[in-house]
Motif scaffolding. Structure first.
Motif, PDB file in Angstrom:
ATOM      1  N   LEU A  64       1.057  -1.288   0.121  1.00 31.86           N
ATOM      2  CA  LEU A  64       0.112   0.041   0.126  1.00 31.86           C
ATOM      3  C   LEU A  64       0.957   1.061  -0.074  1.00 31.86           C
ATOM      4  N   THR A  65       1.490   1.492  -0.907  1.00 30.49           N
ATOM      5  CA  THR A  65       2.467   2.618  -1.244  1.00 30.49           C
ATOM      6  C   THR A  65       2.107   3.260  -2.562  1.00 30.49           C
ATOM      7  N   PHE A  66       2.934   4.552  -2.864  1.00 34.55           N
ATOM      8  CA  PHE A  66       2.564   5.287  -3.976  1.00 34.55           C
ATOM      9  C   PHE A  66       2.940   4.493  -5.206  1.00 34.55           C
ATOM     10  N   LEU A  67       1.986   4.384  -6.364  1.00 35.87           N
ATOM     11  CA  LEU A  67       2.267   3.711  -7.355  1.00 35.87           C
ATOM     12  C   LEU A  67       1.514   4.383  -8.623  1.00 35.87           C
ATOM     13  N   ASN A  68       2.366   4.912  -9.531  1.00 32.24           N
ATOM     14  CA  ASN A  68       1.498   5.627 -10.726  1.00 32.24           C
ATOM     15  C   ASN A  68       2.227   5.006 -12.005  1.00 32.24           C
ATOM     16  N   THR A  69       1.547   4.272 -12.569  1.00 36.77           N
ATOM     17  CA  THR A  69       2.162   3.608 -13.915  1.00 36.77           C
ATOM     18  C   THR A  69       1.028   3.455 -14.895  1.00 36.77           C
ATOM     19  N   GLU A  70       1.192   2.947 -16.200  1.00 36.20           N
ATOM     20  CA  GLU A  70       0.268   2.742 -16.988  1.00 36.20           C
ATOM     21  C   GLU A  70      -0.215   1.331 -16.717  1.00 36.20           C
ATOM     22  N   ALA A 111       5.255   3.565 -17.357  1.00 36.04           N
ATOM     23  CA  ALA A 111       4.235   4.360 -17.941  1.00 36.04           C
ATOM     24  C   ALA A 111       4.571   4.954 -19.225  1.00 36.04           C
ATOM     25  N   GLY A 112       5.831   5.481 -19.283  1.00 31.92           N
ATOM     26  CA  GLY A 112       6.279   6.220 -20.827  1.00 31.92           C
ATOM     27  C   GLY A 112       5.958   5.336 -21.855  1.00 31.92           C
ATOM     28  N   ILE A 113       6.355   3.895 -21.800  1.00 27.83           N
ATOM     29  CA  ILE A 113       5.924   3.142 -22.822  1.00 27.83           C
ATOM     30  C   ILE A 113       4.619   2.685 -22.934  1.00 27.83           C
ATOM     31  N   GLY A 114       3.922   2.571 -21.950  1.00 25.54           N
ATOM     32  CA  GLY A 114       2.351   2.257 -22.100  1.00 25.54           C
ATOM     33  C   GLY A 114       1.646   3.291 -22.664  1.00 25.54           C
ATOM     34  N   ASP A 115       2.071   4.361 -22.000  1.00 23.18           N
ATOM     35  CA  ASP A 115       1.254   5.721 -22.526  1.00 23.18           C
ATOM     36  C   ASP A 115       1.253   5.818 -24.108  1.00 23.18           C
ATOM     37  N   SER A 116       2.485   5.741 -24.662  1.00 23.49           N
ATOM     38  CA  SER A 116       2.927   5.866 -25.865  1.00 23.49           C
ATOM     39  C   SER A 116       2.216   4.786 -26.893  1.00 23.49           C
ATOM     40  N   LEU A 117       2.340   3.482 -26.533  1.00 21.39           N
ATOM     41  CA  LEU A 117       1.749   2.335 -27.286  1.00 21.39           C
ATOM     42  C   LEU A 117       0.219   2.583 -27.064  1.00 21.39           C
ATOM     43  N   ILE A 118      -0.297   2.415 -25.974  1.00 19.57           N
ATOM     44  CA  ILE A 118      -1.756   2.319 -25.714  1.00 19.57           C
ATOM     45  C   ILE A 118      -2.621   3.725 -26.201  1.00 19.57           C
ATOM     46  N   MET A 185      10.324   4.043 -27.445  1.00 17.75           N
ATOM     47  CA  MET A 185       9.771   5.247 -27.570  1.00 17.75           C
ATOM     48  C   MET A 185       9.576   5.991 -28.905  1.00 17.75           C
ATOM     49  N   ASN A 186      10.962   5.776 -29.320  1.00 18.73           N
ATOM     50  CA  ASN A 186      11.063   6.768 -30.658  1.00 18.73           C
ATOM     51  C   ASN A 186      10.033   6.277 -31.747  1.00 18.73           C
ATOM     52  N   ALA A 187       9.996   4.670 -32.056  1.00 17.47           N
ATOM     53  CA  ALA A 187       9.134   4.106 -32.849  1.00 17.47           C
ATOM     54  C   ALA A 187       7.638   4.390 -32.657  1.00 17.47           C
ATOM     55  N   ALA A 188       7.294   4.373 -31.280  1.00 22.75           N
ATOM     56  CA  ALA A 188       5.848   4.641 -30.820  1.00 22.75           C
ATOM     57  C   ALA A 188       5.563   6.211 -31.351  1.00 22.75           C
ATOM     58  N   GLY A 189       6.469   7.053 -31.158  1.00 25.72           N
ATOM     59  CA  GLY A 189       6.235   8.445 -31.331  1.00 25.72           C
ATOM     60  C   GLY A 189       6.157   8.655 -32.765  1.00 25.72           C
ATOM     61  N   ILE A 190       6.757   7.991 -33.633  1.00 27.33           N
ATOM     62  CA  ILE A 190       6.697   8.236 -35.148  1.00 27.33           C
ATOM     63  C   ILE A 190       5.494   7.537 -35.539  1.00 27.33           C
ATOM     64  N   VAL A 191       4.869   6.552 -35.153  1.00 29.69           N
ATOM     65  CA  VAL A 191       3.807   5.588 -35.365  1.00 29.69           C
ATOM     66  C   VAL A 191       2.550   6.922 -35.299  1.00 29.69           C
ATOM     67  N   GLY A 192       2.523   7.198 -33.817  1.00 30.53           N
ATOM     68  CA  GLY A 192       1.746   8.029 -33.041  1.00 30.53           C
ATOM     69  C   GLY A 192       1.298   9.280 -33.794  1.00 30.53           C
ATOM     70  N   CYS A 193       2.509  10.024 -34.322  1.00 31.89           N
ATOM     71  CA  CYS A 193       2.267  11.175 -35.196  1.00 31.89           C
ATOM     72  C   CYS A 193       1.781  11.038 -36.532  1.00 31.89           C
ATOM     73  N   CYS A 194       2.080   9.595 -37.204  1.00 33.97           N
ATOM     74  CA  CYS A 194       1.394   9.330 -38.433  1.00 33.97           C
ATOM     75  C   CYS A 194      -0.290   9.282 -38.440  1.00 33.97           C
ATOM     76  N   VAL A 195      -0.495   8.256 -37.230  1.00 33.16           N
ATOM     77  CA  VAL A 195      -1.902   7.950 -36.901  1.00 33.16           C
ATOM     78  C   VAL A 195      -2.760   9.474 -36.755  1.00 33.16           C
TER      79      VAL A 195
END
Length: 274
Positions: A64-70, A111-118, A185-195
């Motif tokens: 029961l501790t702080f957790l903030n992720t995707e 969280a960075g990976i998950g937010d970019s992908l999902i 992260m770079n691949a996710a960013g490129i695909v995300g921009c295209c979408v």
């Protein structure tokens, strides 16, 4: 150290199901996803310490501790944590600080990976496809979207959980240290921009409604100027203005209200149209 007792597959599934149903329940600034994570560990702790209520309380309190992720990709943390708890239950030299420290180290990068992908790739792609289906007369488009997203989320949660459980925290950290995280992260960013570029063209509508008559010839600013320079340039500029406002710290609700005011004023003046 006693023999390590592996948590059963059914208990693993119960743990992920608890997380799926409660990851955002009880969220607050003190724990964020911590309450949901603690609840997801209940079936695991009960199996590891079936007759020791005090040990169950101690272990659950530790989580029961702080957790903030995707939520989806973040289940890597669940897998690693359960594997470590199995070692602790067997008497391994692993204390609470190590487990909590590893959770804290993994939650940010995951969280960075998950937010970019999902949120940056999967959701826009599935949403755009289902919007097109709905616009073409398929009334089940929203239902297809909901079912598809739930299937993707559950599948991603289970796959990431097994990755963390089977590989362990050290392997995950090695992957991140090797630069794999940056590549993803770079691949996710490129695909995300295209979408997002495709979404802007299809779903952001803004045209200049001004017309002039010069020497008896009608001059339409939208077709004769903007479309000649770059088709859909106004939707692009509007989107870039919103992105810049977000990056400068403006709240999304303020940007939405500003766009509503912009649409009303310039629409009534006849300068822009949808």
């Amino acid at each position: 150290m006693a023999e390590v007792v592996k948590v059963s597959k059914s208990t693993q599934k119960k743990s992920i199901l608890n997380w799926f149903l409660s990851c955002a329940v009880g969220g607050n600034y003190e724990f964020m996803h911590g309450v949901g994570f603690m609840y997801s560990m209940v079936p695991v702790v009960k199996e590891l310490y079936p007759n020791d209520v005090e040990k169950q309380k101690e272990t659950l309190t530790r989580h029961l501790t702080f957790l903030n992720t995707e939520p989806e990709v973040g289940t890597v943390i669940h897998g690693v944590t359960i594997a470590m708890e199995e070692q602790v239950a067997a008497g391994a030299d692993c204390d609470a600080d190590q487990i909590v420290g590893l959770k804290s180290a993994l939650m940010g990068p995951l969280a960075g990976i998950g937010d970019s992908l999902i949120q940056g790739i999967i959701i826009p792609i599935v949403l755009a496809l289902c919007i097109d289906l709905t616009n073409n007369g398929l009334v089940l488009g929203p239902i297809i979207y909901a079912v598809a997203m739930y299937a993707i989320m559950v599948g991603c949660m289970w796959a990431c959980f097994k990755l963390g459980y089977n590989k362990g925290g050290d392997a995950i950290v090695d992957v991140m240290a090797a630069g794999t995280l940056d590549k993803i992260m770079n691949a996710a960013g490129i695909v995300g921009c295209c979408v997002m570029g495709g979404l802007i063209v299809n779903y952001v509508n803004l045209q200049c409604a001004l017309n002039f008559t010069i020497s008896g010839t009608e001059f339409n600013i939208q077709t004769a100027l903007f479309d000649a320079i770059c088709p859909k340039i106004l939707p692009l500029l509007l989107t870039l203005a919103c992105v810049k406002a977000l990056r400068s710290g403006k709240k999304s609700i303020h940007i939405i209200l500003a766009m509503v005011v912009f649409a009303i004023i310039f629409g009534l003046l006849g300068i822009f149209s949808a």
